[in-house]
Design an enzyme around this catalytic site. Structure first.
Site, mmCIF file in Angstrom:
data_model
loop_
_atom_site.group_PDB
_atom_site.id
_atom_site.type_symbol
_atom_site.label_atom_id
_atom_site.label_comp_id
_atom_site.label_asym_id
_atom_site.label_seq_id
_atom_site.Cartn_x
_atom_site.Cartn_y
_atom_site.Cartn_z
ATOM 1 N N LYS A 8 0.922 -1.138 -0.015
ATOM 2 C CA LYS A 8 0.052 -0.056 -0.057
ATOM 3 C C LYS A 8 0.853 1.192 0.024
ATOM 4 C CE LYS A 8 -2.377 -0.972 3.797
ATOM 5 N NZ LYS A 8 -2.072 -2.237 4.090
ATOM 6 N N ARG A 34 -9.560 1.540 8.447
ATOM 7 C CA ARG A 34 -9.045 0.235 8.787
ATOM 8 C C ARG A 34 -10.192 -0.263 9.555
ATOM 9 N NH1 ARG A 34 -3.228 0.935 8.266
ATOM 10 N NH2 ARG A 34 -1.994 -1.286 8.829
ATOM 11 N N ARG A 79 11.006 -6.457 4.084
ATOM 12 C CA ARG A 79 10.849 -4.838 3.798
ATOM 13 C C ARG A 79 11.865 -4.208 4.735
ATOM 14 N NH1 ARG A 79 4.997 -2.733 4.140
ATOM 15 N NH2 ARG A 79 4.806 -3.743 6.413
ATOM 16 N N ARG A 113 11.127 -2.484 10.181
ATOM 17 C CA ARG A 113 9.970 -1.793 11.334
ATOM 18 C C ARG A 113 9.932 -2.841 12.438
ATOM 19 N NH1 ARG A 113 4.577 -0.607 7.544
ATOM 20 N NH2 ARG A 113 3.661 -1.585 9.521
ATOM 21 N N ARG A 157 -1.224 -9.020 12.620
ATOM 22 C CA ARG A 157 -1.634 -8.047 11.897
ATOM 23 C C ARG A 157 -2.245 -8.536 10.833
ATOM 24 N NH1 ARG A 157 3.769 -5.913 10.082
ATOM 25 N NH2 ARG A 157 2.788 -4.442 8.936
HETATM 26 P P1 AMP Z 1 0.864 0.742 8.509
HETATM 27 O O1 AMP Z 1 2.346 1.294 8.194
HETATM 28 O O2 AMP Z 1 -0.177 0.856 7.688
HETATM 29 O O3 AMP Z 1 1.050 -1.006 8.230
HETATM 30 O O4 AMP Z 1 0.481 0.858 10.003
HETATM 31 C C1 AMP Z 1 1.360 0.700 11.249
HETATM 32 C C2 AMP Z 1 0.733 0.353 12.479
HETATM 33 O O5 AMP Z 1 0.293 1.625 12.672
HETATM 34 C C3 AMP Z 1 -0.487 -0.487 12.320
HETATM 35 O O6 AMP Z 1 -0.094 -1.804 12.548
HETATM 36 C C4 AMP Z 1 -1.258 -0.033 13.682
HETATM 37 O O7 AMP Z 1 -0.704 -0.247 14.893
HETATM 38 C C5 AMP Z 1 -1.119 1.511 13.271
HETATM 39 N N1 AMP Z 1 -2.073 2.046 12.327
HETATM 40 C C6 AMP Z 1 -1.995 2.669 11.189
HETATM 41 N N2 AMP Z 1 -3.200 3.054 10.725
HETATM 42 C C7 AMP Z 1 -4.034 2.686 11.439
HETATM 43 C C8 AMP Z 1 -5.449 2.923 11.320
HETATM 44 N N3 AMP Z 1 -6.158 3.299 10.498
HETATM 45 N N4 AMP Z 1 -6.169 2.441 12.534
HETATM 46 C C9 AMP Z 1 -5.552 1.801 13.598
HETATM 47 N N5 AMP Z 1 -4.125 1.830 13.657
HETATM 48 C C10 AMP Z 1 -3.474 2.079 12.585
#
Ligand code: AMP
Length: 227
Positions: A13, A88, A121, A168, A179
């Site tokens: 994404k 989400r 990654r 990460r 996740r």
């Molecule tokens: P990502 O980089 O999009 O994979 O997000 C990393 C982490 O940030 C996720 O595993 C959540 O802990 C938090 N996070 C990101 N976006 C959201 C969201 N829309 N709602 C809740 N937690 C989020």
């Protein structure tokens, strides 16, 4: 144009949102990046969300919705935006109702590949640029996935800014499984929520990044032309 980039963790994404945003001249907003920045800076918000992020869990809806409500009123959003990682949950989607979303791009890849991609990654600790050291060539259920690695030119150094590359905290196999479960339980219902109301583009991510960017743009163009 207002776009939601949707899909499981590790599907790409972030990579595709930033490339498509650049092509369309609109801003790319990643909730994950916003939260990681708060964590790095050790802000008050960073301290509140740390335990969720470290466990691979979702940050509570009201925190995310508040941040995004404010973010979407900023001037750079006037020309449109891509949302990477938001909404989400159905509650977050409901909080976004005031925005007229034009299209949802759903990226798809089998779990086995998602896990391999997440583990490989790397991100730049300074500018957030995304790399992947996996040279993928796998066939799953008669579909071949061939995605060459996106490695930096100099090992562990960002091509864009020279910053160091890191993994990460949530990109380890155990947390990726958590996740993915959360994605299935809490995020997948978002598709049903929008079904029949907003146009969807669904893409199986079988090829190299440049190729897939072209596939996405081909599908987006007719929608763009109608706006
Ligand atoms: P990502 O980089 O999009 O994979 O997000 C990393 C982490 O940030 C996720 O595993 C959540 O802990 C938090 N996070 C990101 N976006 C959201 C969201 N829309 N709602 C809740 N937690 C989020």
């Amino acid at each position: 144009m207002k776009i939601i980039m949707f899909g499981p963790p590790g599907v790409g994404k972030g990579t595709y949102s930033s490339r498509i945003a650049q092509k369309l001249g609109i801003v790319n907003i990643s909730t994950g990046d916003i939260f990681r920045e708060h964590l790095d800076r050790g802000t008050e918000l960073g301290r509140r969300i740390e335990s969720y992020m470290k466990k691979g869990k979702l940050v509570p809806d009201e925190i995310v919705a508040n941040i995004m409500r404010r973010r979407l009123t900023q001037k750079d959003c006037e020309g449109g935006f891509i949302l990477d990682g938001y909404p989400r949950t159905v509650t977050q989607a409901m909080a976004l109702e005031d925005e007229k979303i034009d299209v949802i791009i759903t990226l798809i890849v089998p779990d086995e590949i998602l896990i391999a991609k997440c583990v490989a990654r790397r991100i730049c600790k300074d500018c957030g640029e995304i790399y992947n050291i996996l040279n993928l060539d796998r066939t799953i259920e008669d579909v071949r996935y061939v995605v060459p690695s996106m490695s930096p030119q100099i090992e562990k150094k960002c091509d864009k800014c020279g910053g160091g590359l890191i993994q990460r905290i949530d990109d380890n196999p155990q947390m990726i499984k958590t996740r993915l479960e959360i994605y299935r339980e809490q995020s997948k219902p978002v598709v049903k929520y929008y079904h029949g109301r907003i146009q969807f583009i669904e893409i199986n991510m079988t090829g190299a990044v440049n190729l897939m960017v072209n596939v996405i743009m081909e599908k987006l163009t007719p929608i763009l032309n109608k706006l």
